[in-house]
Write a protein that holds these residues in place. Structure first.
Motif, PDB file in Angstrom:
ATOM      1  N   PHE A 292       0.838  -0.961   0.740  1.00 48.32           N
ATOM      2  CA  PHE A 292       0.744   0.005   0.025  1.00 48.32           C
ATOM      3  C   PHE A 292       0.694   0.935  -0.124  1.00 48.32           C
ATOM      4  CE2 PHE A 292      -2.610  -3.812   2.115  1.00 48.32           C
ATOM      5  CZ  PHE A 292      -3.528  -3.320   1.214  1.00 48.32           C
ATOM      6  N   ASP A 293       1.998   1.645  -0.799  1.00 46.57           N
ATOM      7  CA  ASP A 293       2.728   2.648  -0.895  1.00 46.57           C
ATOM      8  C   ASP A 293       2.420   3.146  -2.268  1.00 46.57           C
ATOM      9  OD1 ASP A 293       4.372   1.363  -2.712  1.00 46.57           O
ATOM     10  OD2 ASP A 293       5.362  -0.379  -0.788  1.00 46.57           O
ATOM     11  N   GLU A 294       3.251   4.374  -2.475  1.00 43.48           N
ATOM     12  CA  GLU A 294       2.954   4.866  -3.742  1.00 43.48           C
ATOM     13  C   GLU A 294       4.055   4.537  -4.596  1.00 43.48           C
ATOM     14  OE1 GLU A 294       6.491   6.866  -1.071  1.00 43.48           O
ATOM     15  OE2 GLU A 294       4.173   6.086  -1.002  1.00 43.48           O
ATOM     16  N   HIS A 295       5.038   3.257  -4.982  1.00 42.23           N
ATOM     17  CA  HIS A 295       5.078   2.279  -5.704  1.00 42.23           C
ATOM     18  C   HIS A 295       4.744   1.153  -6.173  1.00 42.23           C
ATOM     19  CE1 HIS A 295       8.090   5.476  -4.454  1.00 42.23           C
ATOM     20  NE2 HIS A 295       8.437   5.879  -5.830  1.00 42.23           N
ATOM     21  N   SER A 296       3.128   0.987  -5.427  1.00 39.70           N
ATOM     22  CA  SER A 296       2.737  -0.699  -5.639  1.00 39.70           C
ATOM     23  C   SER A 296       1.149  -0.660  -6.523  1.00 39.70           C
ATOM     24  CB  SER A 296       2.231  -0.948  -4.420  1.00 39.70           C
ATOM     25  OG  SER A 296       0.861   0.164  -3.363  1.00 39.70           O
ATOM     26  N   THR A 297       0.534  -1.319  -7.111  1.00 40.35           N
ATOM     27  CA  THR A 297      -0.131  -1.936  -8.059  1.00 40.35           C
ATOM     28  C   THR A 297      -1.204  -0.569  -7.386  1.00 40.35           C
ATOM     29  OG1 THR A 297       0.967  -4.251  -8.173  1.00 40.35           O
ATOM     30  CG2 THR A 297      -1.529  -3.179  -8.499  1.00 40.35           C
ATOM     31  N   ALA A 298      -1.922  -0.576  -8.714  1.00 34.91           N
ATOM     32  CA  ALA A 298      -2.417   0.556  -8.647  1.00 34.91           C
ATOM     33  C   ALA A 298      -2.519   2.288  -8.210  1.00 34.91           C
ATOM     34  CB  ALA A 298      -4.042   0.310  -7.773  1.00 34.91           C
ATOM     35  N   ALA A 299      -1.419   2.054  -7.277  1.00 33.49           N
ATOM     36  CA  ALA A 299      -0.584   3.496  -6.354  1.00 33.49           C
ATOM     37  C   ALA A 299      -1.053   4.598  -8.385  1.00 33.49           C
ATOM     38  CB  ALA A 299       0.472   3.626  -6.484  1.00 33.49           C
ATOM     39  N   LEU A 300      -0.701   6.035  -7.674  1.00 34.09           N
ATOM     40  CA  LEU A 300      -0.184   7.420  -8.978  1.00 34.09           C
ATOM     41  C   LEU A 300       0.756   6.912  -8.634  1.00 34.09           C
ATOM     42  CD1 LEU A 300      -2.320  10.324  -9.374  1.00 34.09           C
ATOM     43  CD2 LEU A 300       0.152  10.160  -9.963  1.00 34.09           C
ATOM     44  N   TYR A 301       2.050   6.874  -9.431  1.00 35.49           N
ATOM     45  CA  TYR A 301       3.061   6.482  -9.002  1.00 35.49           C
ATOM     46  C   TYR A 301       4.073   7.660  -8.392  1.00 35.49           C
ATOM     47  CZ  TYR A 301       7.962   5.465  -9.817  1.00 35.49           C
ATOM     48  OH  TYR A 301       9.318   5.793  -9.793  1.00 35.49           O
ATOM     49  N   ALA A 302       4.263   7.122  -7.620  1.00 33.81           N
ATOM     50  CA  ALA A 302       5.112   7.957  -6.805  1.00 33.81           C
ATOM     51  C   ALA A 302       4.884   8.927  -5.935  1.00 33.81           C
ATOM     52  CB  ALA A 302       6.370   8.899  -7.497  1.00 33.81           C
ATOM     53  N   LEU A 303       3.239   9.626  -6.277  1.00 32.51           N
ATOM     54  CA  LEU A 303       2.405  10.505  -6.038  1.00 32.51           C
ATOM     55  C   LEU A 303       1.996   9.590  -4.258  1.00 32.51           C
ATOM     56  CD1 LEU A 303       2.026  12.933  -8.481  1.00 32.51           C
ATOM     57  CD2 LEU A 303       3.612  12.584  -6.961  1.00 32.51           C
ATOM     58  N   TYR A 304       0.510   9.314  -4.902  1.00 29.44           N
ATOM     59  CA  TYR A 304      -0.982   8.480  -4.135  1.00 29.44           C
ATOM     60  C   TYR A 304      -0.671   7.484  -4.178  1.00 29.44           C
ATOM     61  CZ  TYR A 304      -2.267  13.456  -4.309  1.00 29.44           C
ATOM     62  OH  TYR A 304      -2.523  14.242  -4.148  1.00 29.44           O
ATOM     63  N   PRO A 305      -0.824   6.376  -3.107  1.00 25.44           N
ATOM     64  CA  PRO A 305      -0.645   5.023  -2.338  1.00 25.44           C
ATOM     65  C   PRO A 305      -2.198   4.565  -3.099  1.00 25.44           C
ATOM     66  CG  PRO A 305      -0.499   6.277  -0.512  1.00 25.44           C
ATOM     67  CD  PRO A 305      -0.179   7.215  -1.056  1.00 25.44           C
ATOM     68  N   PRO A 306      -2.829   3.404  -2.571  1.00 23.14           N
ATOM     69  CA  PRO A 306      -3.812   2.759  -3.065  1.00 23.14           C
ATOM     70  C   PRO A 306      -3.997   3.016  -1.851  1.00 23.14           C
ATOM     71  CG  PRO A 306      -2.997   1.295  -3.179  1.00 23.14           C
ATOM     72  CD  PRO A 306      -1.330   2.030  -3.459  1.00 23.14           C
ATOM     73  N   ASN A 307      -5.451   3.229  -1.394  1.00 24.84           N
ATOM     74  CA  ASN A 307      -5.964   2.946  -0.197  1.00 24.84           C
ATOM     75  C   ASN A 307      -6.208   0.923   0.353  1.00 24.84           C
ATOM     76  OD1 ASN A 307      -8.646   2.128  -1.247  1.00 24.84           O
ATOM     77  ND2 ASN A 307      -9.215   3.969  -1.219  1.00 24.84           N
ATOM     78  N   ASP A 308      -6.956   1.609   1.860  1.00 25.84           N
ATOM     79  CA  ASP A 308      -7.627  -0.030   2.286  1.00 25.84           C
ATOM     80  C   ASP A 308      -8.427  -1.397   1.719  1.00 25.84           C
ATOM     81  OD1 ASP A 308      -9.572   1.324   2.797  1.00 25.84           O
ATOM     82  OD2 ASP A 308      -8.947   0.937   5.200  1.00 25.84           O
ATOM     83  N   GLN A 309      -8.813  -0.563   0.294  1.00 29.54           N
ATOM     84  CA  GLN A 309      -9.710  -1.332  -0.383  1.00 29.54           C
ATOM     85  C   GLN A 309      -8.933  -2.157  -2.047  1.00 29.54           C
ATOM     86  OE1 GLN A 309     -13.845  -1.281  -0.437  1.00 29.54           O
ATOM     87  NE2 GLN A 309     -12.415  -0.310   1.801  1.00 29.54           N
ATOM     88  N   LYS A 310      -7.349  -2.028  -1.367  1.00 32.86           N
ATOM     89  CA  LYS A 310      -6.693  -2.867  -2.588  1.00 32.86           C
ATOM     90  C   LYS A 310      -6.552  -4.009  -2.213  1.00 32.86           C
ATOM     91  CE  LYS A 310      -2.050  -2.629  -4.252  1.00 32.86           C
ATOM     92  NZ  LYS A 310       0.119  -2.900  -4.293  1.00 32.86           N
ATOM     93  N   VAL A 311      -6.914  -5.029  -3.466  1.00 30.84           N
ATOM     94  CA  VAL A 311      -7.033  -5.845  -3.514  1.00 30.84           C
ATOM     95  C   VAL A 311      -6.277  -7.279  -5.108  1.00 30.84           C
ATOM     96  CG1 VAL A 311      -8.671  -8.883  -3.426  1.00 30.84           C
ATOM     97  CG2 VAL A 311      -9.451  -6.480  -2.043  1.00 30.84           C
ATOM     98  N   LEU A 312      -5.399  -7.486  -4.553  1.00 31.02           N
ATOM     99  CA  LEU A 312      -4.763  -8.300  -5.999  1.00 31.02           C
ATOM    100  C   LEU A 312      -5.265  -9.622  -6.165  1.00 31.02           C
ATOM    101  CD1 LEU A 312      -1.139  -7.109  -5.654  1.00 31.02           C
ATOM    102  CD2 LEU A 312      -3.403  -6.475  -7.290  1.00 31.02           C
ATOM    103  N   LYS A 313      -5.242  -9.595  -7.293  1.00 30.37           N
ATOM    104  CA  LYS A 313      -5.027 -11.218  -7.186  1.00 30.37           C
ATOM    105  C   LYS A 313      -3.600 -12.659  -7.513  1.00 30.37           C
ATOM    106  CE  LYS A 313      -9.619 -11.439  -9.514  1.00 30.37           C
ATOM    107  NZ  LYS A 313     -10.195 -11.128 -10.973  1.00 30.37           N
ATOM    108  N   PRO A 314      -3.055 -14.066  -7.585  1.00 31.83           N
ATOM    109  CA  PRO A 314      -2.342 -14.117  -8.022  1.00 31.83           C
ATOM    110  C   PRO A 314      -1.238 -13.663  -9.409  1.00 31.83           C
ATOM    111  CG  PRO A 314      -3.716 -15.737  -6.395  1.00 31.83           C
ATOM    112  CD  PRO A 314      -4.141 -14.356  -7.592  1.00 31.83           C
ATOM    113  N   THR A 315      -0.389 -13.767  -9.072  1.00 30.41           N
ATOM    114  CA  THR A 315       0.502 -13.706 -10.341  1.00 30.41           C
ATOM    115  C   THR A 315       0.261 -14.633 -11.483  1.00 30.41           C
ATOM    116  OG1 THR A 315       2.456 -13.253  -8.853  1.00 30.41           O
ATOM    117  CG2 THR A 315       3.137 -13.889 -11.084  1.00 30.41           C
TER     118      THR A 315
END
Length: 226
Positions: free
Chosen positions: A126-149
């Motif tokens: 859940f950081d600003e470099h993780s999936t669905a983030a607005l890269y380097a600026l805004y992290p995703p919130n706690d609604q983020k759910v990923l699926k396996p590779t």
């Protein structure tokens, strides 16, 4: 769904069909984005035709470069995009780092833009470099759910005026106001601090990035917004 059925009917009448995973033309769509068959309307960073590394297979965009091989480079639209909604599904290989950039422009010789970050994550981050983030600026919130590779995930980018949204698997995970005091503070504290007006341009190109590893995009759905 009604719009899609109408399109399928029209295509059938002229002897064409939607390829699996191809672009779905929603009402108000711009066919210059991606035609589902080839890279018409797309170029490399040097403005050349897309001929190496990237391919269109069964309507899917595929970066076929294996991890560890030399990068082939990003590709971007020749057209400019202002207010739009872009939905897509993607899957990637282990360890791959990629993303979709928008409002892309040239900053004194450097081609940059806002980015929907895409990463292979063995553990949801859940950081600003993780999936669905607005890269380097805004992290995703706690609604983020990923699926396996290796499984397809669903993403959506909505850009309308000063508002940007990132969606992941049906959940709104980033919702920001470009040009706000919070935005300016985050840009000033990021790698874009020396890029005047970063992300504040109302229109720009859309870019698919090559940062390492293999990635597929399918079911690209583009809609122009007022």
């Amino acid at each position: 769904m009604c719009t899609i059925r109408k399109i399928q009917f029209v295509l059938a009448c002229v002897g064409l069909s939607l390829l699996p995973g191809s672009l779905v033309l929603a009402e108000g769509s711009n066919t210059e984005f991606f035609n589902g068959q080839d890279f018409t309307g797309w170029v490399t960073e040097k403005g050349m035709p897309v001929e190496q590394g990237w391919e269109v297979v069964d309507g899917m965009v595929h970066l076929k470069r294996a991890k560890g091989e030399r990068r082939v480079g990003h590709i971007l639209t020749t057209s400019q995009h202002e207010n739009f909604e872009l939905e897509f599904e993607w899957k990637l290989t282990e360890g791959t780092n990629s993303g979709i950039k928008y409002r892309v422009r040239n900053y004194e010789g450097k081609i940059l833009g806002c980015e929907y970050q895409i990463n292979d994550e063995t553990k949801t981050r859940f950081d600003e470099h993780s999936t669905a983030a607005l890269y380097a600026l805004y992290p995703p919130n706690d609604q983020k759910v990923l699926k396996p590779t290796g499984e397809f995930k669903h993403g959506k980018i909505v850009v309308q005026g000063n508002r940007i949204q990132h969606w992941l698997n049906g959940k709104l995970v980033v919702d920001v106001e470009v040009g706000s005091e919070d935005w300016k503070e985050r840009v000033a504290n990021s790698k874009f601090d020396n890029r005047a007006g970063f992300g504040e341009n109302p229109e720009g190109q859309i870019m698919l990035t090559d940062h390492g590893g293999e990635i597929w995009y399918r079911n690209l759905t583009y809609r122009k917004l007022d």
